[in-house]
Write a protein that holds these residues in place. Structure first.
Motif, PDB file in Angstrom:
ATOM      1  N   TYR A  95      -3.738  -0.132  -1.218  1.00  0.00           N
ATOM      2  CA  TYR A  95      -4.476  -1.496  -1.243  1.00  0.00           C
ATOM      3  C   TYR A  95      -4.673  -2.347  -0.205  1.00  0.00           C
ATOM      4  CZ  TYR A  95      -5.722  -5.274  -4.704  1.00  0.00           C
ATOM      5  OH  TYR A  95      -6.122  -6.031  -5.562  1.00  0.00           O
ATOM      6  N   GLY A  96      -5.621  -2.875  -0.041  1.00  0.00           N
ATOM      7  CA  GLY A  96      -5.740  -3.969   0.830  1.00  0.00           C
ATOM      8  C   GLY A  96      -5.723  -3.585   2.327  1.00  0.00           C
ATOM      9  N   SER A  97      -5.971  -2.224   2.672  1.00  0.00           N
ATOM     10  CA  SER A  97      -5.670  -1.561   3.991  1.00  0.00           C
ATOM     11  C   SER A  97      -6.489  -2.234   5.087  1.00  0.00           C
ATOM     12  CB  SER A  97      -6.012  -0.226   3.758  1.00  0.00           C
ATOM     13  OG  SER A  97      -7.170   0.258   3.448  1.00  0.00           O
ATOM     14  N   SER A  98      -7.775  -2.823   4.707  1.00  0.00           N
ATOM     15  CA  SER A  98      -8.536  -3.507   5.784  1.00  0.00           C
ATOM     16  C   SER A  98      -8.130  -4.841   5.982  1.00  0.00           C
ATOM     17  CB  SER A  98     -10.132  -3.623   5.160  1.00  0.00           C
ATOM     18  OG  SER A  98     -10.077  -4.608   3.926  1.00  0.00           O
ATOM     19  N   GLU A  99      -7.182  -5.235   5.293  1.00  0.00           N
ATOM     20  CA  GLU A  99      -6.540  -6.759   5.813  1.00  0.00           C
ATOM     21  C   GLU A  99      -4.915  -6.761   6.255  1.00  0.00           C
ATOM     22  OE1 GLU A  99      -8.512  -9.854   3.078  1.00  0.00           O
ATOM     23  OE2 GLU A  99      -8.296  -8.065   1.837  1.00  0.00           O
ATOM     24  N   LEU A 100      -4.431  -5.472   5.773  1.00  0.00           N
ATOM     25  CA  LEU A 100      -3.159  -5.238   6.045  1.00  0.00           C
ATOM     26  C   LEU A 100      -2.573  -3.821   6.242  1.00  0.00           C
ATOM     27  CD1 LEU A 100      -0.221  -6.923   5.652  1.00  0.00           C
ATOM     28  CD2 LEU A 100      -0.172  -6.168   3.193  1.00  0.00           C
ATOM     29  N   ARG A 101      -2.076  -3.803   7.423  1.00  0.00           N
ATOM     30  CA  ARG A 101      -1.650  -2.407   7.850  1.00  0.00           C
ATOM     31  C   ARG A 101      -0.893  -1.572   7.048  1.00  0.00           C
ATOM     32  NH1 ARG A 101      -1.785  -1.522  14.328  1.00  0.00           N
ATOM     33  NH2 ARG A 101      -1.143   0.569  13.415  1.00  0.00           N
ATOM     34  N   THR A 102      -1.116  -0.317   7.004  1.00  0.00           N
ATOM     35  CA  THR A 102      -0.337   0.385   5.869  1.00  0.00           C
ATOM     36  C   THR A 102       0.762   1.116   6.591  1.00  0.00           C
ATOM     37  OG1 THR A 102      -1.818   2.169   6.292  1.00  0.00           O
ATOM     38  CG2 THR A 102      -2.280   0.789   4.454  1.00  0.00           C
ATOM     39  N   ASP A 103       0.987   1.207   8.140  1.00  0.00           N
ATOM     40  CA  ASP A 103       1.897   1.893   8.719  1.00  0.00           C
ATOM     41  C   ASP A 103       2.880   0.884   9.332  1.00  0.00           C
ATOM     42  OD1 ASP A 103       0.158   0.689  10.457  1.00  0.00           O
ATOM     43  OD2 ASP A 103      -0.231   2.454  11.674  1.00  0.00           O
ATOM     44  N   ARG A 104       3.225  -0.292   8.973  1.00  0.00           N
ATOM     45  CA  ARG A 104       3.963  -0.963   9.669  1.00  0.00           C
ATOM     46  C   ARG A 104       5.061  -1.706   8.745  1.00  0.00           C
ATOM     47  NH1 ARG A 104       2.198   1.290  13.313  1.00  0.00           N
ATOM     48  NH2 ARG A 104       1.445   0.541  15.148  1.00  0.00           N
ATOM     49  N   GLY A 105       5.413  -1.087   7.665  1.00  0.00           N
ATOM     50  CA  GLY A 105       6.769  -1.422   7.419  1.00  0.00           C
ATOM     51  C   GLY A 105       6.769  -2.477   5.995  1.00  0.00           C
ATOM     52  N   VAL A 106       5.169  -2.859   5.580  1.00  0.00           N
ATOM     53  CA  VAL A 106       5.341  -3.668   4.417  1.00  0.00           C
ATOM     54  C   VAL A 106       5.698  -2.757   3.090  1.00  0.00           C
ATOM     55  CG1 VAL A 106       3.912  -5.146   3.169  1.00  0.00           C
ATOM     56  CG2 VAL A 106       3.564  -5.094   5.517  1.00  0.00           C
ATOM     57  N   PRO A 107       6.665  -3.188   2.457  1.00  0.00           N
ATOM     58  CA  PRO A 107       6.889  -2.393   1.277  1.00  0.00           C
ATOM     59  C   PRO A 107       5.816  -2.217   0.364  1.00  0.00           C
ATOM     60  CG  PRO A 107       8.597  -3.912   1.608  1.00  0.00           C
ATOM     61  CD  PRO A 107       7.443  -4.298   2.389  1.00  0.00           C
ATOM     62  N   VAL A 108       5.558  -0.857  -0.138  1.00  0.00           N
ATOM     63  CA  VAL A 108       4.241  -0.356  -0.968  1.00  0.00           C
ATOM     64  C   VAL A 108       4.530  -1.538  -2.044  1.00  0.00           C
ATOM     65  CG1 VAL A 108       3.122   1.180  -2.206  1.00  0.00           C
ATOM     66  CG2 VAL A 108       3.915   1.808   0.128  1.00  0.00           C
ATOM     67  N   ARG A 109       5.514  -1.521  -2.716  1.00  0.00           N
ATOM     68  CA  ARG A 109       5.502  -2.319  -4.028  1.00  0.00           C
ATOM     69  C   ARG A 109       5.368  -3.715  -4.074  1.00  0.00           C
ATOM     70  NH1 ARG A 109      10.668  -1.707  -1.986  1.00  0.00           N
ATOM     71  NH2 ARG A 109      11.998  -3.049  -1.981  1.00  0.00           N
ATOM     72  N   TYR A 110       5.088  -4.339  -2.773  1.00  0.00           N
ATOM     73  CA  TYR A 110       4.746  -5.593  -2.954  1.00  0.00           C
ATOM     74  C   TYR A 110       3.420  -5.897  -2.301  1.00  0.00           C
ATOM     75  CZ  TYR A 110       9.591  -6.219  -2.939  1.00  0.00           C
ATOM     76  OH  TYR A 110      11.024  -6.283  -3.292  1.00  0.00           O
ATOM     77  N   ARG A 111       2.596  -4.580  -2.088  1.00  0.00           N
ATOM     78  CA  ARG A 111       1.208  -4.932  -1.320  1.00  0.00           C
ATOM     79  C   ARG A 111       0.211  -5.385  -2.175  1.00  0.00           C
ATOM     80  NH1 ARG A 111      -0.095  -2.160   3.127  1.00  0.00           N
ATOM     81  NH2 ARG A 111      -2.175  -2.739   3.060  1.00  0.00           N
ATOM     82  N   ARG A 112       0.150  -5.134  -3.627  1.00  0.00           N
ATOM     83  CA  ARG A 112      -0.914  -5.929  -4.599  1.00  0.00           C
ATOM     84  C   ARG A 112      -0.415  -7.405  -4.657  1.00  0.00           C
ATOM     85  NH1 ARG A 112      -4.235  -2.377  -6.961  1.00  0.00           N
ATOM     86  NH2 ARG A 112      -3.514  -0.377  -7.309  1.00  0.00           N
ATOM     87  N   LEU A 113       0.875  -7.713  -4.596  1.00  0.00           N
ATOM     88  CA  LEU A 113       1.063  -8.977  -4.810  1.00  0.00           C
ATOM     89  C   LEU A 113       0.649  -9.886  -3.443  1.00  0.00           C
ATOM     90  CD1 LEU A 113       4.816  -8.802  -6.408  1.00  0.00           C
ATOM     91  CD2 LEU A 113       2.698  -9.817  -7.608  1.00  0.00           C
ATOM     92  N   ILE A 114       1.054  -9.187  -2.369  1.00  0.00           N
ATOM     93  CA  ILE A 114       0.769  -9.946  -1.008  1.00  0.00           C
ATOM     94  C   ILE A 114      -0.742  -9.976  -1.009  1.00  0.00           C
ATOM     95  CG2 ILE A 114       0.630  -9.628   1.400  1.00  0.00           C
ATOM     96  CD1 ILE A 114       3.384  -8.455   0.707  1.00  0.00           C
ATOM     97  N   VAL A 115      -1.593  -9.125  -1.317  1.00  0.00           N
ATOM     98  CA  VAL A 115      -2.982  -9.183  -1.141  1.00  0.00           C
ATOM     99  C   VAL A 115      -3.935 -10.059  -2.017  1.00  0.00           C
ATOM    100  CG1 VAL A 115      -5.229  -7.862  -1.225  1.00  0.00           C
ATOM    101  CG2 VAL A 115      -3.252  -6.789   0.235  1.00  0.00           C
ATOM    102  N   ASP A 116      -3.392  -9.917  -3.410  1.00  0.00           N
ATOM    103  CA  ASP A 116      -3.823 -10.885  -4.415  1.00  0.00           C
ATOM    104  C   ASP A 116      -3.529 -12.199  -4.240  1.00  0.00           C
ATOM    105  OD1 ASP A 116      -5.045  -8.388  -5.308  1.00  0.00           O
ATOM    106  OD2 ASP A 116      -3.627  -8.361  -7.206  1.00  0.00           O
TER     107      ASP A 116
END
Length: 511
Positions: A355-376
């Motif tokens: 989710y939001g991979s064009s704006e937030l890298r997926t391979d640098r340790g941002v916890p997956v469970r917070y990605r939607r919250l961060i991007v939204d």
């Protein structure tokens, strides 16, 4: 489920002829779950007014059997509004309710007595679509369908009362339905009565200062017309029609516009046909706004259709790809007792991880469970400096993504190091402070969206022309205040080390 649910219901739990499956959404007082019909359900074979019950649905659990007397009275009123409308109206542009149930389970006090609305399950919401694609190509077609839904409501003698992107649901075939009718009002002549709560960005100015009587606030169909004008401008341009970086600032601008001290400045990219429609929807007084019948004719003409068209049908694989951008939601996109839904759960972990991979890298340790919250949280702010990468970098610098952080010495708690007395001003998305100061622990579902709202406010108030990266100025202001940043003429010396860490993480997380 990664966040606490207001009404926790275990997977496999049965109510009526339905078995609870995965969680979909939660709010302050209600929770929504996917469900499938069990094979031994006699009601399914009998069917109902709409024919046999579907195999899958969305169950909205509302704890109308537990809570304080004041909470229960208000919640029951909201439920009764929605149930009454959905029982009486069967329209193609309104979400369907199949049945209502009451949980009878004394062994589970938190569930016993809960009201359960069995609703048609949707594939996504307009809110989620806008977060992924701010100006979707299907915008005109969607607006035609939304307007058709409003016309159906108004002809039947009802006002929606809370039209906004979260309350427009997208079905499996891409068509749009209106949902969330707990603020709806049945007309008594020219007016109806609705609860005092509203979403400021979509509330006409006359209701922002309206007197609230014993039956609530008086409302006319023109309130929905105003909301449609705001929605059309947002869908077609990616921006609100009134200026301001926060809902409260835009609310003040709406009041100033109604009083004649502020002009309507529509975006230049708004097509001419739609510009006139939006202007007529956003007339200063309710009496000057266009009626819904005429509005529908003009909207369908501007959309290039004789009837409101459906979006292209999505295959199973197409729907799966779309879920990476459009969250799986249900008809329960509600604002229960003044609060929006806290957290949506995606259809699968793979979609969440990307989710939001064009704006937030997926391979640098941002916890997956917070990605939607961060991007939204970032997408909730129209200012470009408030990005998912910046929010993630600040969360890393603040807590190392630790949701249980507690620092009583500085009175800061949670993943975003909020001081509870400050958080109460930013935890709601309608520009109104929470009625009570939150008590730690402070969940990421509350803390991260609040960080996005606060950064949006900061970015609008940090002085223009200050030296350095504006994103670091915003980060420093989060740690201290925008006034101190402005007074220092840049990042104050005491916060340069903090901003250096944020800058390092920002570079790491930016694709």
């Amino acid at each position: 489920m990664t966040e606490p649910y207001a009404v926790p219901v275990p997977r496999g739990y049965r109510v009526g002829g339905w078995e609870v499956r995965e969680p979909l959404a939660t709010g302050a007082f209600g929770s929504v779950y996917a469900a499938r019909r069990t094979g031994d359900d006699e009601a399914a074979s009998r069917g109902g007014a709409d024919g046999p019950l579907p195999r899958t649905a969305a169950l909205k659990f509302l704890p109308t059997g537990t809570g304080t007397p004041r909470q229960l009275t208000h919640l029951r009123e909201l439920v009764e509004r929605e149930v009454e409308l959905l029982r009486r109206l069967r329209q193609p542009r309104l979400i369907r309710m199949y049945e209502t149930l009451v949980v009878d389970d004394p062994g589970r006090p938190a569930l016993d007595g809960a009201t359960v609305l069995v609703l048609e399950r949707a594939e996504g919401s307009l809110s989620a679509l806008l977060a992924a694609e701010p100006r979707p190509a299907a915008g005109p077609a969607l607006l035609a369908q939304v307007c058709e839904g409003l016309a159906q409501l108004h002809r039947a003698g009802w006002v929606h009362g809370d039209l906004k992107p979260a309350n427009v649901l997208l079905m499996a075939d891409g068509s749009a339905r209106l949902a969330d009718f707990n603020m709806a009002a049945e007309l008594e002549g020219t007016h109806g009565y609705t609860p005092a709560f509203s979403t400021p960005d979509y509330t006409p100015p006359e209701l922002l200062w309206a007197e609230i009587g014993e039956r609530g606030r008086r409302i006319r169909p023109s309130a929905d017309v105003w909301a449609f004008g705001v929605l059309a401008h947002l869908l077609l341009t990616g921006s609100f029609p009134l200026p301001g970086g926060t809902p409260s600032a835009r609310r003040d601008a709406a009041v100033a516009y109604a009083r004649g001290t502020e002009e309507l400045r529509l975006a230049a990219e708004l097509p001419d046909a739609w510009r006139e429609i939006v202007r007529d929807c956003l007339a200063r007084t309710h009496a000057d706004r266009i009626g819904t019948g005429a509005l529908l004719r003009r909207v369908t003409a501007a959309a290039g259709t004789g009837r409101a068209p459906r979006l292209p049908h999505l295959s199973r694989s197409g729907r799966r790809r779309r879920r990476t951008a459009v969250l799986a939601v249900t008809a329960a996109a509600v604002a229960l007792l003044g609060y929006g839904l806290d957290h949506w759960h995606g259809a699968d972990d793979e979609a969440t991880a990307a989710y939001g991979s064009s704006e937030l890298r997926t391979d640098r340790g941002v916890p997956v469970r917070y990605r939607r919250l961060i991007v939204d949280a970032a997408h909730g702010c129209p200012r470009p400096d408030v990005s998912p990468a910046l929010i993630a970098a600040m969360l890393k610098a603040e807590s190392g993504f630790d949701p249980d952080l507690a620092d009583p010495g500085t009175h800061e708690y949670g993943i975003a190091r909020w001081t509870p007395s400050v958080l109460r001003w930013w935890m709601r998305d309608d520009g109104v402070p929470a009625s009570a100061t939150p008590t730690p622990p402070l969940t990421p579902a509350v803390s991260i969206p609040a960080m996005g709202r606060y950064l949006c406010f900061i970015d609008a108030h940090v002085a223009a022309g200050l030296p350095g990266d504006r994103r670091m100025l915003d980060a420093a202001a989060y740690r201290t205040s925008y006034k101190k940043v402005n007074a220092a003429g840049g990042v104050p010396a005491a916060y340069r080390g903090y901003c250096d860490r944020v800058a390092r993480y920002l570079a790491e997380y930016t694709p």
